[in-house]
Scaffold this active site. Structure first.
Site, PDB file in Angstrom:
ATOM      1  N   ARG A  50       0.850  -1.189   0.000  1.00 45.20           N
ATOM      2  CA  ARG A  50       0.000   0.000   0.000  1.00 45.20           C
ATOM      3  C   ARG A  50       0.890   1.245   0.000  1.00 45.20           C
ATOM      4  NH1 ARG A  50       2.197   2.292   3.844  1.00 45.20           N
ATOM      5  NH2 ARG A  50       0.564   3.838   3.728  1.00 45.20           N
ATOM      6  N   GLY A  51       0.245   2.403  -0.180  1.00 44.76           N
ATOM      7  CA  GLY A  51       1.016   3.637  -0.340  1.00 44.76           C
ATOM      8  C   GLY A  51       1.204   3.882  -1.824  1.00 44.76           C
ATOM      9  N   ALA A  52       0.914   5.118  -2.266  1.00 47.61           N
ATOM     10  CA  ALA A  52       0.839   5.379  -3.704  1.00 47.61           C
ATOM     11  C   ALA A  52       2.080   4.969  -4.509  1.00 47.61           C
ATOM     12  CB  ALA A  52       0.488   6.851  -3.931  1.00 47.61           C
ATOM     13  N   ARG A  95      -7.270  -0.589  -7.184  1.00 44.30           N
ATOM     14  CA  ARG A  95      -7.513   0.544  -6.272  1.00 44.30           C
ATOM     15  C   ARG A  95      -7.603   1.806  -7.130  1.00 44.30           C
ATOM     16  NH1 ARG A  95      -4.267   1.146  -0.796  1.00 44.30           N
ATOM     17  NH2 ARG A  95      -6.204   2.145  -0.140  1.00 44.30           N
ATOM     18  N   ASP A 242      -1.973  10.729  -2.634  1.00 44.14           N
ATOM     19  CA  ASP A 242      -2.350   9.637  -3.538  1.00 44.14           C
ATOM     20  C   ASP A 242      -2.648  10.136  -4.950  1.00 44.14           C
ATOM     21  OD1 ASP A 242      -3.052   8.596  -0.686  1.00 44.14           O
ATOM     22  OD2 ASP A 242      -2.723   6.883  -2.005  1.00 44.14           O
ATOM     23  N   ASN A 252      -5.448  12.435  -0.118  1.00 48.83           N
ATOM     24  CA  ASN A 252      -4.572  11.619   0.733  1.00 48.83           C
ATOM     25  C   ASN A 252      -5.484  10.880   1.717  1.00 48.83           C
ATOM     26  OD1 ASN A 252      -1.888  10.743   1.521  1.00 48.83           O
ATOM     27  ND2 ASN A 252      -2.182  11.933   3.390  1.00 48.83           N
TER      28      ASN A 252
END
Ligand code: MRU
Length: 352
Positions: A50-52, A95, A242, A252
């Protein structure tokens, strides 16, 4: 040795994508191997990764894995490219908010279409490009760290929300990269980490990551930020992103907008740290950013137990959008972008 120099959050290894399983940290540190594109779809959706920026690399690896799979049965180049394009659309739907996923997948598809030679050449080019993007991610984060450290006041107490650290990237981090670079110059700085309901990336990941590096961190719950700002205990906010629209509006993790409003009220500088790959110049404002609605169990349950009455209505957006007028600056690998963001963002892309 620090956490960062030991391990990459996601990396291409033994013809697979190897990543830290972020669902079980900090209780357990485990690496998992993903070897199919469908497996990568699930890894992104279930937030193993996860995390952009990390999701972007996962997308690039996912396309390489898809290409390997298709090449086992398809010998016609045109059909191979068509099948890869279909798989790419599927992967991008895992996502919707972090634009780095679309950015990386589109880059891979463009490369596949432009690569001369046979299917094997395309597969190799996609693998090599995934590795190149991995290495570039760390370099970009370090550049952001250098620029960002310049605006961190001496001895600052910095608030951050969610996890925009090494775990959200390949290594070093965006917002936490700024903190790492600032700490290297001034070991008197300290961090307040918002818990970040409902998935607690701040509590589970940010505090773990900073503690590994010996950076002083205090965990607070999401509702506490205004209280600490009113006491003058927070000098700066830095968070990740994001997706950033062409006018600087920034999506975000849910709760970021509340922090930004509070920072404005208390005159605390509010910075975004994000690579240019997080800026979506195709959309004019934050109104166009798709916001992911996540599983309701994230709200109704903690550690598998119900925390509320069972028939209550639930709504669970994963992100919110902070309007550009609440943002002091956007720290990128090309320097710190200042308002008016429509102009500074346009200029940052011109330099490419
Ligand atoms: O739902 P997540 O954990 O993927 O959300 C992560 C964030 O909102 C981060 O702040 C953002 O991706 C920036 S990461 C450098």
């Amino acid at each position: 040795m620090s956490f960062n120099s030991k391990i990459k959050t996601i990396e291409w290894a033994e013809n697979k994508s190897r990543m830290i399983d972020q669902r079980i940290l900090p209780k357990e540190f485990k690496l998992v191997d993903i070897n199919t594109l469908d497996g990568m779809y699930t890894a992104i959706k279930d937030m193993i990764v996860r995390g952009a920026p990390a999701i972007g690399i996962a997308g690039a690896h996912g396309i390489a894995l898809g290409a390997i799979e298709i090449s086992k049965t398809e010998t016609n180049k045109e059909n191979f490219l068509k099948k890869l394009e279909q798989k790419a659309q599927y992967l991008k739907s895992s996502r919707p908010t972090a634009v780095n996923l679309m950015w990386a997948v589109d880059k891979q598809i463009k490369l596949a279409n432009e690569t001369q030679g046979n299917i094997e050449d395309i597969v190799n080019a996609l693998i090599q490009n995934g590795i190149k993007l991995e290495n570039e991610d760390i370099e970009i984060n370090k550049k952001m760290g250098d620029y960002g450290a310049e605006v961190v006041p001496k001895g600052a107490a910095i608030l951050t929300h969610c996890n925009a650290g090494a775990l959200a990237t390949v290594g070093y981090g965006t917002a936490l990269g700024v903190i790492r670079s600032a700490f290297a110059k001034d070991p008197t700085i300290k961090v307040y980490a918002d818990e970040t309901r409902p998935r607690q990336q701040g509590a589970r990941l940010t505090t773990w990551e900073l503690t590994q590096d010996g950076i002083p961190v205090t965990l607070i719950t999401d509702g506490m930020c205004s209280y600490f700002m009113s006491k003058g205990m927070i000098n700066m906010v830095v968070v990740g992103a994001d997706r950033i629209a062409a006018n600087g509006d920034t999506a975000n993790k849910i709760g970021t907008y509340t922090v930004a409003i509070s920072a404005k009220y208390h005159n605390v500088p509010f910075y975004i740290a994000a690579p240019l790959s997080t800026i979506d110049i195709s959309i004019k404002s934050g109104k166009e950013i798709p916001i992911e609605e996540r599983n309701h169990e994230e709200v109704t349950h903690i550690n598998g137990d119900w925390i509320c009455t069972k028939d209550v209505n639930i709504i669970n957006p994963g992100f919110d959008v902070t309007p550009n007028e609440l943002i002091t600056g956007i720290i990128t690998e090309k320097g710190i972008l200042k308002p008016p963001f429509t102009d500074s963002i346009k200029n940052a892309f011109k330099k490419d």
